[in-house]
Motif scaffolding. Structure first.
Motif, PDB file in Angstrom:
ATOM      1  N   PHE A  79      30.454  63.116 119.346  1.00  0.00           N
ATOM      2  CA  PHE A  79      30.396  62.229 120.493  1.00  0.00           C
ATOM      3  C   PHE A  79      29.838  60.908 119.984  1.00  0.00           C
ATOM      4  O   PHE A  79      28.839  60.901 119.254  1.00  0.00           O
ATOM      5  CB  PHE A  79      29.447  62.769 121.570  1.00  0.00           C
ATOM      6  CG  PHE A  79      30.007  63.892 122.398  1.00  0.00           C
ATOM      7  CD1 PHE A  79      30.766  63.629 123.532  1.00  0.00           C
ATOM      8  CD2 PHE A  79      29.751  65.213 122.063  1.00  0.00           C
ATOM      9  CE1 PHE A  79      31.275  64.671 124.307  1.00  0.00           C
ATOM     10  CE2 PHE A  79      30.254  66.257 122.829  1.00  0.00           C
ATOM     11  CZ  PHE A  79      31.018  65.983 123.955  1.00  0.00           C
ATOM     12  N   ALA A  80      30.455  59.795 120.350  1.00  0.00           N
ATOM     13  CA  ALA A  80      29.986  58.486 119.898  1.00  0.00           C
ATOM     14  C   ALA A  80      29.734  57.561 121.085  1.00  0.00           C
ATOM     15  O   ALA A  80      30.433  57.633 122.109  1.00  0.00           O
ATOM     16  CB  ALA A  80      31.009  57.848 118.959  1.00  0.00           C
ATOM     17  N   VAL A  81      28.728  56.696 120.918  1.00  0.00           N
ATOM     18  CA  VAL A  81      28.383  55.711 121.946  1.00  0.00           C
ATOM     19  C   VAL A  81      28.088  54.371 121.271  1.00  0.00           C
ATOM     20  O   VAL A  81      27.999  54.289 120.042  1.00  0.00           O
ATOM     21  CB  VAL A  81      27.147  56.142 122.763  1.00  0.00           C
ATOM     22  CG1 VAL A  81      27.401  57.447 123.501  1.00  0.00           C
ATOM     23  CG2 VAL A  81      25.913  56.255 121.862  1.00  0.00           C
ATOM     24  N   ARG A  82      27.920  53.330 122.076  1.00  0.00           N
ATOM     25  CA  ARG A  82      27.443  52.063 121.544  1.00  0.00           C
ATOM     26  C   ARG A  82      25.987  52.230 121.105  1.00  0.00           C
ATOM     27  O   ARG A  82      25.251  53.016 121.706  1.00  0.00           O
ATOM     28  CB  ARG A  82      27.565  50.957 122.595  1.00  0.00           C
ATOM     29  CG  ARG A  82      29.020  50.629 122.965  1.00  0.00           C
ATOM     30  CD  ARG A  82      29.099  49.568 124.058  1.00  0.00           C
ATOM     31  NE  ARG A  82      28.625  50.087 125.336  1.00  0.00           N
ATOM     32  CZ  ARG A  82      29.370  50.777 126.185  1.00  0.00           C
ATOM     33  NH1 ARG A  82      30.647  51.043 125.894  1.00  0.00           N
ATOM     34  NH2 ARG A  82      28.863  51.203 127.321  1.00  0.00           N
ATOM     35  N   ALA A  83      25.569  51.494 120.068  1.00  0.00           N
ATOM     36  CA  ALA A  83      24.230  51.669 119.497  1.00  0.00           C
ATOM     37  C   ALA A  83      23.140  51.524 120.538  1.00  0.00           C
ATOM     38  O   ALA A  83      22.141  52.258 120.511  1.00  0.00           O
ATOM     39  CB  ALA A  83      24.018  50.677 118.360  1.00  0.00           C
TER      40      ALA A  83
END
Length: 315
Positions: free
Chosen positions: A253-257
């Motif tokens: 799962f990836a998100v903005r920093a």
């Protein structure tokens, strides 16, 4: 009412309505307020419904997979109104996340994310693992790697990260030889053609299964196996997802920093990882081939940082 004098026997009757008028108005006002509060309470419902849910847009490739509906239902129980946004192919979800069109995505492994971040000067970051899926070589013309003839054409995905992994599979199967021995950065240019058995062509990942009637074999990403009418068990070669060197290929799962500590997004990851129904659904789609993981986020971040550094060093 404060300051109103008591009524005496000699008080004119005409005064009575003047004193009752404000009292009646106040009573009506109170009733209206109470009624409004009751109506609000009835429409608002309990704390787990309606406006109390936190809306989250999750970008995926393959939203038709049933386990996304299961995740949506179970996330609601945790106060999350999940919208699963479908993208046709891999290059789309990361730019959508960068631009804020979605809040989080789940479709890629660490190598793919590192390649995107470096190429686009972005800082998307992993907040949870899902699984490692073996990448398979499929054919409609032969039943084994040994049946592939010298000079035949084999197709691989054209995106850098999956292409390198695919070339590693072909090398392990004895179909090609890579000049540098193979790495996460291998490309078609690294193939030693004189020492290789087959010709290799790279095309878009979603087109590799449709190429099967025209080539000896093709590497097909898991997202497209069943959609193409293939079966995972029919792969004539695949990589080993339990190999320690496979960590960069953990799906995430990836998100903005700036959102890496967002509690709602972390809760969504927990629901995905801890729900038996969701995990069973993932395995159903992968025909039991997925290696489900709960890799510490710090390990995911460290792997991403290393791959990004190596990518930049290569220029």
């Amino acid at each position: 009412m404060k300051g109103t004098p008591p009524v005496s026997e000699n008080s004119p009757l005409i005064e009575a309505p003047k004193r009752r008028g404000p009292a009646i108005a106040l009573a009506v006002a109170v009733l209206l307020v109470v009624g409004a509060l009751v109506a609000f309470a009835l429409t608002r419902g309990d704390d787990s419904a309606g406006d109390d849910l936190t809306k989250v847009k999750l970008g995926v490739v393959g939203a038709s997979d049933p386990y996304w509906k299961t995740l949506k239902d179970e996330a609601k129980d945790e106060g999350i109104d999940l919208e699963v946004v479908d993208f046709a192919d891999y290059p789309q979800p990361n730019p959508a996340l960068t631009e804020g069109e979605i809040d989080i995505n789940q479709f890629q492994h660490i190598v793919y994310l590192a390649d995107y971040n470096v190429a686009n000067d972005q800082d998307l970051t992993p907040i949870g693992s899902t699984a490692i899926y073996p990448l398979g070589l499929y054919s409609q013309k032969v039943d084994s790697v040994e049946d592939i003839k010298s000079g035949d054409t084999v197709v691989v995905p054209d995106d850098d990260s999956n292409q390198a992994r695919a070339l590693g599979i072909l090398q392990s199967a004895g179909l090609i030889k890579l000049k540098d021995g193979g790495s996460i950065f291998s490309t078609l240019a690294d193939i030693d053609k004189d020492a290789s058995k087959v010709k290799v062509k790279a095309i878009k990942a979603d087109l590799t299964p449709t190429s099967l009637p025209d080539v000896a074999a093709a590497i097909v990403n898991n997202d497209f196996v069943e959609k193409a009418g293939l079966k995972f068990e029919d792969a004539i070669a695949k990589d080993d997802p339990s190999d320690p060197n496979a960590v960069p290929y953990i799906n995430i799962f990836a998100v903005r920093a700036e959102d890496k500590d967002n509690k709602t997004y972390a809760k969504l990851v927990e629901v995905y990882q801890n729900s038996k129904k969701v995990q069973d659904g993932v395995q159903d789609i992968a025909a039991g081939t997925a290696e489900l993981l709960k890799t510490p986020v710090a390990d995911l971040e460290a792997s991403l940082a290393k791959v990004e550094a190596d990518t930049r060093a290569r220029g």
